[in-house]
Design a protein around this motif. Structure first.
Motif, PDB file in Angstrom:
ATOM      1  N   VAL A  35       0.845  -1.203   0.000  1.00 53.93           N
ATOM      2  CA  VAL A  35       0.000   0.000   0.000  1.00 53.93           C
ATOM      3  C   VAL A  35       0.873   1.244   0.000  1.00 53.93           C
ATOM      4  N   GLN A  36       1.897   1.244   0.863  1.00 52.36           N
ATOM      5  CA  GLN A  36       2.780   2.408   0.941  1.00 52.36           C
ATOM      6  C   GLN A  36       3.573   2.595  -0.346  1.00 52.36           C
ATOM      7  N   LYS A  37       3.977   1.491  -0.951  1.00 48.26           N
ATOM      8  CA  LYS A  37       4.719   1.581  -2.209  1.00 48.26           C
ATOM      9  C   LYS A  37       3.871   2.197  -3.307  1.00 48.26           C
ATOM     10  N   SER A  38       2.550   1.994  -3.215  1.00 43.47           N
ATOM     11  CA  SER A  38       1.648   2.573  -4.220  1.00 43.47           C
ATOM     12  C   SER A  38       1.427   4.071  -3.997  1.00 43.47           C
ATOM     13  N   GLY A  39       1.934   4.588  -2.873  1.00 43.87           N
ATOM     14  CA  GLY A  39       1.807   6.015  -2.594  1.00 43.87           C
ATOM     15  C   GLY A  39       0.714   6.375  -1.614  1.00 43.87           C
ATOM     16  N   MET A  40      -0.032   5.384  -1.131  1.00 41.84           N
ATOM     17  CA  MET A  40      -1.105   5.650  -0.165  1.00 41.84           C
ATOM     18  C   MET A  40      -0.619   5.381   1.257  1.00 41.84           C
ATOM     19  N   GLN A  41      -1.151   6.193   2.186  1.00 38.28           N
ATOM     20  CA  GLN A  41      -0.757   6.047   3.588  1.00 38.28           C
ATOM     21  C   GLN A  41      -1.970   5.973   4.519  1.00 38.28           C
ATOM     22  N   ARG A  70       4.394   7.209  10.604  1.00 41.36           N
ATOM     23  CA  ARG A  70       5.714   7.799  10.334  1.00 41.36           C
ATOM     24  C   ARG A  70       5.738   8.545   9.007  1.00 41.36           C
ATOM     25  N   ASN A  71       4.877   8.148   8.088  1.00 35.64           N
ATOM     26  CA  ASN A  71       4.829   8.783   6.769  1.00 35.64           C
ATOM     27  C   ASN A  71       3.618   9.695   6.608  1.00 35.64           C
ATOM     28  N   GLY A  72       3.075  10.140   7.751  1.00 32.04           N
ATOM     29  CA  GLY A  72       1.945  11.063   7.714  1.00 32.04           C
ATOM     30  C   GLY A  72       0.612  10.406   7.463  1.00 32.04           C
ATOM     31  N   GLY A  73       0.559   9.071   7.546  1.00 30.83           N
ATOM     32  CA  GLY A  73      -0.685   8.352   7.299  1.00 30.83           C
ATOM     33  C   GLY A  73      -1.408   7.962   8.572  1.00 30.83           C
ATOM     34  N   MET A  74      -2.299   6.973   8.446  1.00 27.61           N
ATOM     35  CA  MET A  74      -3.127   6.583   9.584  1.00 27.61           C
ATOM     36  C   MET A  74      -3.749   5.219   9.312  1.00 27.61           C
TER      37      MET A  74
END
Length: 270
Positions: A35-41, A70-74
């Motif tokens: 998911v993170q690799k796809s750009g979503m957090q 850590r990458n501003g996601g949730m």
């Protein structure tokens, strides 16, 4: 256990099905990485069809939440099964990772998270980790403000007789609480904040106890520890005046958090 991803415009809903135990933790880790690799957090973790979950799996959820944060996601848990809900509430995981009743509610939480915010102002009153504090002696506040004006008469600090600071809680137990404060809109230096909240200063504080009591609880505290940091101060306070019901609730909260930490320690050691 199986995981099915349902992508949205700015988020992903992960539907888990089956038994979530130690053997399947790597599946969640791999899915979050993808998911993170796809750009979503922003991720919703739907646990409606999870029949069993153990402490190691809970640790995997917390690890996933931290990776996104850590990458501003949730990460938000949604629709937990009866078994999952019982375990989540027993160990207090819902104090670390938000839990929603529906996917729609979870997505709303993520949308609110994604909205731009003025980070320099610190937490808001709505933030469950907020500690709202006022000077018990307002004369001390006014004295401090006059000193600041004398040092820099052209700068209008955001102070007044009704002024209150908003910090972020970093610890809580039966004896007191700890919080960090970045000065909010006052533009004070860490040294100035340290002078204002020096050891021995009495404060009137309001804070929340998730699940144990709705709204804020109140207490009078004395600053017993202060550490200046690059981005503000860390303040340790000792309870001076607190009602019996609130003290009991604080004690229960501290016990629950200690239990959760022990469960996570066990999960990490496995």
């Amino acid at each position: 256990m199986h995981i099915t991803a349902e992508p949205g415009e700015s988020h992903v809903v992960l539907h888990l099905r089956g038994e979530f135990d130690t053997y399947y933790c790597h599946l969640l880790e791999e899915e979050i990485a993808a998911v993170q690799k796809s750009g979503m957090q922003l991720v919703v973790l739907n646990l409606r069809l999870v029949k069993f979950i153990n402490s190691t799996a809970l640790g995997a959820i917390i690890k996933a939440s931290k990776a996104l944060t850590r990458n501003g996601g949730m990460l938000v848990i949604s629709r937990p099964s009866a078994f999952c809900r019982d375990i989540i509430e027993k160990v207090g995981l819902n104090r670390v990772v938000p839990v929603a009743e529906t996917d729609e509610e979870a997505i709303t939480m993520l949308i609110e998270k994604a909205k731009p915010a003025a980070q320099s102002d610190g937490p808001s009153e709505e933030d469950p980790s907020s500690v709202i504090f006022r000077m018990a002696d307002m004369a001390r506040l006014r004295h401090f403000v006059e000193q600041e004006k004398a040092k820099n008469p052209l700068h209008g600090h955001a102070f007044g007789d009704n002024w209150a600071g908003i910090g972020r809680m970093s610890g809580l137990d039966e004896d007191g609480l700890r919080f960090t404060w970045n000065g909010g809109k006052t533009d004070l230096t860490a040294f100035d904040m340290g002078q204002m909240l020096s050891v021995g200063t009495e404060l009137l504080v309001k804070f929340r106890l998730p699940l144990l009591q709705r709204g804020y609880v109140e207490a009078k505290v004395t600053v017993s520890f202060l550490e200046e940091r690059a981005d503000g101060v860390k303040v340790g306070c000792r309870f001076v005046e607190i009602d019996d019901e609130t003290r009991a609730a604080v004690g229960q909260y501290a016990q629950d958090m200690a239990f959760l930490k022990e469960e996570l320690r066990k999960a990490t050691d496995q």
